[in-house]
Design a protein around this motif. Structure first.
Motif, PDB file in Angstrom:
ATOM      1  N   ASN A   1      -2.163   0.430  -1.441  1.00 41.21           N
ATOM      2  CA  ASN A   1      -3.341  -0.382  -1.739  1.00 41.21           C
ATOM      3  C   ASN A   1      -3.506  -0.431  -3.253  1.00 41.21           C
TER       4      ASN A   1
ATOM      5  N   ASN B   1      -4.250  -4.595   0.408  1.00 38.72           N
ATOM      6  CA  ASN B   1      -3.815  -3.464   1.214  1.00 38.72           C
ATOM      7  C   ASN B   1      -2.496  -3.827   1.876  1.00 38.72           C
TER       8      ASN B   1
ATOM      9  N   GLN C   1      -1.612  -0.315   6.082  1.00 41.60           N
ATOM     10  CA  GLN C   1      -2.414   0.684   5.379  1.00 41.60           C
ATOM     11  C   GLN C   1      -3.455   1.320   6.290  1.00 41.60           C
TER      12      GLN C   1
ATOM     13  N   SER D   1      -2.776   6.745   1.863  1.00 42.78           N
ATOM     14  CA  SER D   1      -2.413   5.473   1.245  1.00 42.78           C
ATOM     15  C   SER D   1      -2.378   5.600  -0.274  1.00 42.78           C
TER      16      SER D   1
END
Length: 230
Positions: free
Chosen positions: A117, A123, A127, A135
Motif C-alpha cells: 500500500n 492498495n 492487501q 502490508s
C-alpha cells in the motif's frame, strides 16, 4: 562465402523479453512518480505476473534455447566458461545467473506488491488479506527490492555493452531477429502451438489470481445512527 547462422530465440521468447523490458521500465517510472500513476503501476505489475508465469512454462516446454535445462548454470558449465572452453548458443553460464536472478527478484517484487500500500489511495489487489501491519512490512521490502532490481538491470545492460564492444558479440540483434549470424550449430526446435497455448493459459490464470478478483469484497460499513428529529 556463405554466411552461416543459427536460429536461437523463438518468437514467443522474443515477445516475452521485450514486453518484460517495457513493463519493468513502466513499473519503475510509475512507482517512482506515484500519485495517479500508481494505478498504472499496479496494472503493469499484473502484466509482469503474467509474463513470469508464461516464461516458467515456456522454460519447460519452449524451444531448445529457451528451456531452463539448456542453460542452467551447472558447475561444469561455469568452469568451462571461465576457462574459455564453453561452446554454445543462447544464454552463457554467467548470463544464466542473471536470467534466474532477475526472474526471482521480479517474482518477489510482484508478489510483495500484491499486498503493498502507499498509505494514501493505492492498495495492492490482495492487501486486504494480510492486514495493515504486514502490508506495511511488505511495502518496505517492495521498495527496497526495487533498488536491487534497478542495480541488476544496470548490471545486465553493462554486460550487454561489454559483449558488444569488447567481445564483439551482439546479444541484442538475435533477441530481435531470432538469428545469430556467423555461427554454427543446431537451430532451436520445439515449442509448438500446444505448448504456447498452455503457457498463455497459465499466464492468464496467474493474472486473474493475482488481480484479487476472487477476493470477497469487504462488508459495507454499518448504517449511521439516525439523528433524533427534535
Amino acid at each position: 562465402m556463405t554466411n552461416k547462422r543459427v536460429f536461437i530465440w523463438d518468437l514467443p521468447t522474443r515477445i516475452f523479453h521485450w514486453a518484460l523490458v517495457l513493463c519493468v521500465i513502466g513499473a519503475v517510472i510509475s512507482g517512482q512518480i506515484g500519485g495517479n500513476l500508481m494505478e498504472w503501476h499496479g496494472k503493469l505489475g499484473l502484466a509482469v505476473v503474467g509474463l513470469i508465469a508464461f516464461r516458467l512454462v515456456w522454460g519447460l516446454l519452449g524451444s531448445t534455447y529457451a528451456r531452463f535445462c539448456q542453460f542452467f548454470p551447472t558447475q561444469g558449465k561455469v568452469l568451462a566458461y571461465l576457462k574459455g572452453q564453453w561452446q554454445g548458443h543462447g544464454h552463457n553460464p554467467l548470463g544464466a545467473f542473471s536470467v534466474f536472478g532477475l526472474l526471482a527478484l521480479l517474482a518477489f517484487q510482484v508478489g510483495s506488491g500484491l499486498f503493498a500500500n502507499d498509505d494514501i489511495a493505492f492498495n495492492g489487489p490482495m492487501q486486504a488479506l494480510v492486514g495493515k501491519d504486514l502490508s506495511d512490512v511488505l511495502t518496505g521490502w517492495h521498495k527496497l527490492a526495487s533498488n536491487v532490481l534497478i542495480a541488476l538491470v544496470v548490471l545486465h545492460i553493462g554486460a550487454i555493452m561489454f559483449y558488444a564492444h569488447v567481445k564483439k558479440d551482439n546479444l541484442v540483434k538475435p533477441m530481435i531477429t531470432g538469428w545469430k549470424d556467423n555461427a554454427e550449430g543446431e537451430s532451436a526446435r520445439g515449442g509448438g502451438v500446444l505448448a504456447l497455448v498452455l503457457a498463455i493459459a497459465v499466464a492468464a490464470a496467474a493474472v486473474y489470481g493475482a488481480s484479487g478478483a476472487w477476493v470477497p469484497a469487504p462488508p459495507p460499513p454499518p448504517p449511521a445512527a439516525e439523528t433524533p428529529n427534535w
